[in-house]
Design a protein around this motif. Structure first.
Motif, PDB file in Angstrom:
ATOM      1  N   GLY A 170       6.964  -1.268  -1.324  1.00  0.00           N
ATOM      2  CA  GLY A 170       5.862  -1.131  -0.487  1.00  0.00           C
ATOM      3  C   GLY A 170       4.399  -0.797  -1.225  1.00  0.00           C
ATOM      4  N   ALA A 171       4.467  -0.809  -2.510  1.00  0.00           N
ATOM      5  CA  ALA A 171       2.996  -0.581  -3.238  1.00  0.00           C
ATOM      6  C   ALA A 171       2.675  -1.827  -4.049  1.00  0.00           C
ATOM      7  CB  ALA A 171       3.087   0.637  -4.055  1.00  0.00           C
TER       8      ALA A 171
ATOM      9  N   THR B  54      -2.403  -4.160  -5.198  1.00  0.00           N
ATOM     10  CA  THR B  54      -3.986  -3.708  -4.770  1.00  0.00           C
ATOM     11  C   THR B  54      -3.896  -2.207  -5.122  1.00  0.00           C
ATOM     12  OG1 THR B  54      -2.922  -3.157  -2.455  1.00  0.00           O
ATOM     13  CG2 THR B  54      -4.182  -5.211  -2.898  1.00  0.00           C
ATOM     14  N   THR B  55      -2.712  -1.476  -5.540  1.00  0.00           N
ATOM     15  CA  THR B  55      -2.777  -0.156  -5.844  1.00  0.00           C
ATOM     16  C   THR B  55      -2.656   0.206  -7.333  1.00  0.00           C
ATOM     17  OG1 THR B  55      -0.384   0.107  -5.620  1.00  0.00           O
ATOM     18  CG2 THR B  55      -1.669   0.732  -3.831  1.00  0.00           C
TER      19      THR B  55
ATOM     20  N   ASP C 129      -6.735   7.944  -3.624  1.00  0.00           N
ATOM     21  CA  ASP C 129      -6.036   7.245  -2.617  1.00  0.00           C
ATOM     22  C   ASP C 129      -4.397   6.821  -2.720  1.00  0.00           C
ATOM     23  OD1 ASP C 129      -7.783   8.249  -0.623  1.00  0.00           O
ATOM     24  OD2 ASP C 129      -9.069   6.368  -0.823  1.00  0.00           O
ATOM     25  N   ASP C 130      -4.877   5.717  -3.992  1.00  0.00           N
ATOM     26  CA  ASP C 130      -3.508   5.088  -4.269  1.00  0.00           C
ATOM     27  C   ASP C 130      -2.521   6.112  -4.568  1.00  0.00           C
ATOM     28  OD1 ASP C 130      -5.426   5.122  -6.145  1.00  0.00           O
ATOM     29  OD2 ASP C 130      -5.124   3.487  -6.974  1.00  0.00           O
TER      30      ASP C 130
ATOM     31  N   ALA D 156      -0.974   7.741  -1.842  1.00  0.00           N
ATOM     32  CA  ALA D 156      -0.454   6.720  -0.779  1.00  0.00           C
ATOM     33  C   ALA D 156       1.042   6.544  -1.584  1.00  0.00           C
ATOM     34  CB  ALA D 156      -1.015   5.551  -0.972  1.00  0.00           C
TER      35      ALA D 156
ATOM     36  N   GLY E 214      -6.987  -1.380  -9.339  1.00  0.00           N
ATOM     37  CA  GLY E 214      -6.769  -1.045  -7.990  1.00  0.00           C
ATOM     38  C   GLY E 214      -6.999   0.663  -7.851  1.00  0.00           C
TER      39      GLY E 214
ATOM     40  N   SER F 183      -8.591   3.940  -6.694  1.00  0.00           N
ATOM     41  CA  SER F 183      -9.823   3.973  -5.564  1.00  0.00           C
ATOM     42  C   SER F 183     -11.050   4.417  -5.957  1.00  0.00           C
ATOM     43  CB  SER F 183      -9.087   4.962  -4.347  1.00  0.00           C
ATOM     44  OG  SER F 183      -9.017   6.040  -5.026  1.00  0.00           O
TER      45      SER F 183
END
Lengths: 461, 297
Positions: free
Chosen positions: A130-131, A134-135, A166-167, A170, A405, A407
């Motif tokens: 799921g990661a 973009t992270t 944020d990454d 998350a 990636g 943030s």
């Protein structure tokens, strides 16, 4: 056998290590040829790196590359393992204050794709979990937790929440959803105290409102209770005080190392080894006492080289300040290849380099140190410290390294580059370094050469 | 004076009670032009530019995400005099987090006074609370009544800020044969607080208000974000949603990484729609949307 300082490749190091071993070089238990880390653990990136040729550097590398073995051995001996996430420097100080506890940062798995040149497939697995790309590459941690092939699963997982990337936030949340319970603790975004508001001094010359310090102190108290429960031993103020003193002993070694290397006319140690050495401050590479010995060895070597007017790079190299850690270690070698020398750094955890106050109640001292994290406050604070260090070490160029990636990089990179260039009157460049940067080497080289050439021409003028 | 608010978790009543006019930043006139640095969230980027477009308005940023708090830094560094950064705690189960939220509400009050607002009396605040309660009750009634049509595949729209320039998404969903039965974006249904419970005797209105916001904020940034899942779970089931459209702004890690967890938690397919600054993307997005809805018929 002392050799002239220089950077050597893996094969040469292995030959040199064999010679040293025959001569009775006296390596630690985790010592040995670096090449074994390629054969046994698949750390193929080592073949592409250039290493400092001192025995102190050999010890540093072996110490770093045996961390997972050390953790597994500790687990086998009944020690409890704490996975600290994101705070970079606070929770491990608390954990090591307890007997039979070791703390490490699963975040550190972000270097595994680099070291294993992506043969670990952690980034692909993270995407499946799921990661996606973009992270930040720290998503490798997610896959490492799931496959259990890298670090042992910790007995307690602690993560700061709030003013963090944020990454990372998350990814840590995803980790919890996948079944790893996390103890979250609040880290408020540090702000300037308002007029008339009660405030406290923080390490690094910062100040924060007393309310924020109190909040973090209360949160760390919760963490302390959880840590104590892990080994049925209360984490008393006395234990914490001892833990802080021991952590400061490591930090003092690191401060001495930074001062010796960064203030020297020609860098006595290369950029790559300095990056690794600084990382030791964060969680002691899972052995607090040994990390002090390793750093002590580097300080001795650097001091000896400075006294002998020896440097590992060209003494005329442009003095460079580096902002943010690189996902690919090879990028640090590139700096020297292009004619630079590392004379200052902010690898995102300057709060772990500052001494923790010893004249305060220990939780208060830790709360203040945690709040001094450059990543939890305004970028302007971070820039101010960088400017001070650049002036102190006579820096001639600044490299702001973006983490793909991440943030924070999207916002602060441009600000730092522009602000530092304007404030210091030196050229600054922003680069982005992926976990394996080979394909981008020509572009990275061009950007670095450009900024170093500008600095060179300014020097001539 | 207008005060632009970038998060639903900043008490509007408190602003209005100070004699100022709160306005959801979602509805502000945003400038869609101008390049954004790579990796910058379009919404956070737009918020950072808001103070330039409306220099005389106050603007309240929050620490709900890294992008937004850094947008506040950027605003401050470019001379934004009227910007305020509200520290929203990420955790919600401890007294330390609650205390932090209370302290921020008090600090917000001082900021509002610095903008020309006045310290509200208890009755003044109560009046604003009642007014907001009535507005929310009206919104809840509309939401409970639901759509008059039951045509189309029922879908939930979940995610971050949905701007007026992006409302054409609803048309796109309907054109593709779907209908949105749950709008859990901002400032959609997820942002509507439940009714404020009766206050305890002697309780200060501002404390009751702060507690209400603190206890009922439902968002992705919370750690853990179980409240979001509990809130979604109830409504997805009640409304028979057959799929989730995840509305994530470009570079918004907090929402995007939730896609897999949403899929697993509710056993529903999830389509990630990247929020563009204007409109709902191009042909590619419409085709993806169409294929997704078709597969859920």
């Amino acid at each position: 056998m002392r050799e002239t300082p220089r950077q050597i490749c893996l094969e040469e190091w292995d030959q040199r290590q064999a010679t040293l071993a025959r001569q009775g070089g006296g390596e630690p238990s985790y010592g040995g040829p670096l090449g074994r880390h390629v054969e046994r653990e698949g750390n193929g990136r080592l073949r592409q790196l250039r290493f400092d040729n001192s025995t102190a550097a050999l010890r540093l590398w072996n110490f770093l590359l045996t961390e997972n073995q050390r953790l597994r051995a500790a687990r086998a001996q009944g020690e409890r393992l704490v996975g600290a996430m994101k705070d970079l420097g606070t929770v491990p100080v608390m954990a090591y204050a307890l007997p039979r506890v070791r703390a490490f940062y699963p975040d550190g798995a972000w270097w595994t794709p680099c070291l294993m040149e992506c043969t670990d497939r952690l980034l692909n697995q993270a995407e499946a979990l799921g990661a996606d790309a973009t992270t930040c590459p720290v998503r490798a941690m997610l896959a490492a937790f799931q496959n259990g092939e890298h670090f042992p699963r910790p007995d307690l997982l602690v993560c700061s929440a709030g003013a963090i990337c944020d990454d990372f936030s998350a990814i840590a949340q995803r980790l919890e959803r996948l079944g790893s319970a996390v103890l979250w603790w609040e880290m408020p975004r540090r702000r300037e105290p308002e007029t008339g508001e009660a405030s406290c001094a923080l390490p690094g010359g910062l100040r924060a409102p007393a309310d924020q310090v109190e909040c973090v102190r209360d949160e760390l108290r919760r963490v302390a209770i959880a840590l104590g429960r892990l080994v049925a031993t209360e984490l008393t103020a006395e234990r914490l005080r001892d833990g802080i003193q021991s952590a400061n002993a490591v930090r003092r070694e690191l401060q001495a190392l930074r001062e010796t290397v960064y203030a020297a006319a020609g860098a006595p140690l290369p950029a790559l080894e300095m990056l690794i050495a600084e990382m030791l401050a964060v969680h002691f590479c899972s052995d607090r006492d040994e990390s002090r010995v390793v750093l002590g060895g580097l300080v001795q070597e650097a001091t000896r080289r400075v006294a002998a007017r020896q440097s590992v790079v060209d003494e005329t190299g442009i003095r460079v300040y580096w902002v943010n850690p690189v996902a690919d270690l090879r990028a640090m070698n590139l700096l020297e290849t292009c004619g630079g020398q590392l004379c200052g750094s902010d690898f995102m955890f300057t709060h772990a380099l500052d001494l923790i106050p010893e004249d305060l109640p220990p939780l208060e001292a830790l709360a203040r140190t945690a709040l001094a994290d450059p990543m939890v406050g305004p970028v302007q604070d971070r820039a101010r410290r960088i400017v001070q260090e650049c002036r102190r070490y006579r820096v001639e160029a600044v490299v702001v390294s973006r983490i793909p990636g991440a943030s924070h990089c999207a916002w602060e990179g441009a600000y730092l580059r522009e602000h530092l260039a304007a404030e210091l009157g030196v050229p600054a460049v922003e680069i982005e370094v992926p976990p394996v940067c080979d394909a981008l080497l020509p572009a990275l080289r061009t950007r670095l050469q450009a900024v170093l050439e500008i600095a060179q021409s300014r020097r001539r003028a | 004076m207008e005060v632009l608010v970038t998060s639903p978790w900043v008490p509007r009543e408190w602003i209005r009670a100070h004699g100022l006019e709160p306005r959801g930043a979602w509805f502000a006139q945003l400038d869609p032009s101008g390049a954004l640095p790579e990796g910058v969230c379009a919404f956070a980027g737009a918020m950072a530019r808001l103070h330039q477009a409306q220099p005389h308005a106050g603007i309240v940023f929050t620490t709900a995400c890294d992008q937004m708090r850094r947008a506040a830094d950027a605003t401050a560094s470019s001379g934004g005099k009227h910007a305020f950064l509200f520290s929203l705690p990420a955790t919600w189960q401890t007294s330390a987090a609650r205390k932090l939220y209370h302290a921020e509400v008090a600090r917000l009050g001082k900021y509002l006074e610095s903008l020309g607002g006045h310290t509200p009396g208890e009755e003044e605040l109560m009046r604003e609370i009642r007014r907001s309660e009535a507005q929310r009750a009206h919104r809840r009634r509309i939401l409970e009544a639901g759509s008059s049509s039951d045509r189309g595949v029922p879908l939930a729209l979940v995610g971050g800020p949905l701007l007026p320039s992006q409302w054409s998404l609803f048309d796109a969903v309907e054109a593709a044969g779907g209908r949105v039965v749950l709008n859990a974006t901002e400032p959609g249904e997820r942002s509507v607080l439940p009714p404020l419970p009766p206050m305890a005797p002697g309780q200060e209105a501002v404390i009751a208000l702060a507690d209400h916001y603190f206890d009922h904020a439902v968002d992705v940034f919370h750690r853990p974000n179980t409240r979001l899942y509990a809130w979604l779970g109830e409504r997805l089931q009640a409304r028979g949603a057959r799929g989730i459209l995840l509305w994530a702004h470009l570079a918004c890690d907090l929402w995007r990484v939730e896609a897999a967890s949403l899929r697993e938690a509710f056993d529903l397919p999830v389509l990630v729609l990247e929020a563009h600054r204007v409109g709902t993307g191009g042909l590619r997005d419409r085709q993806r949307l169409g294929a997704f809805i078709e597969s859920r018929r």
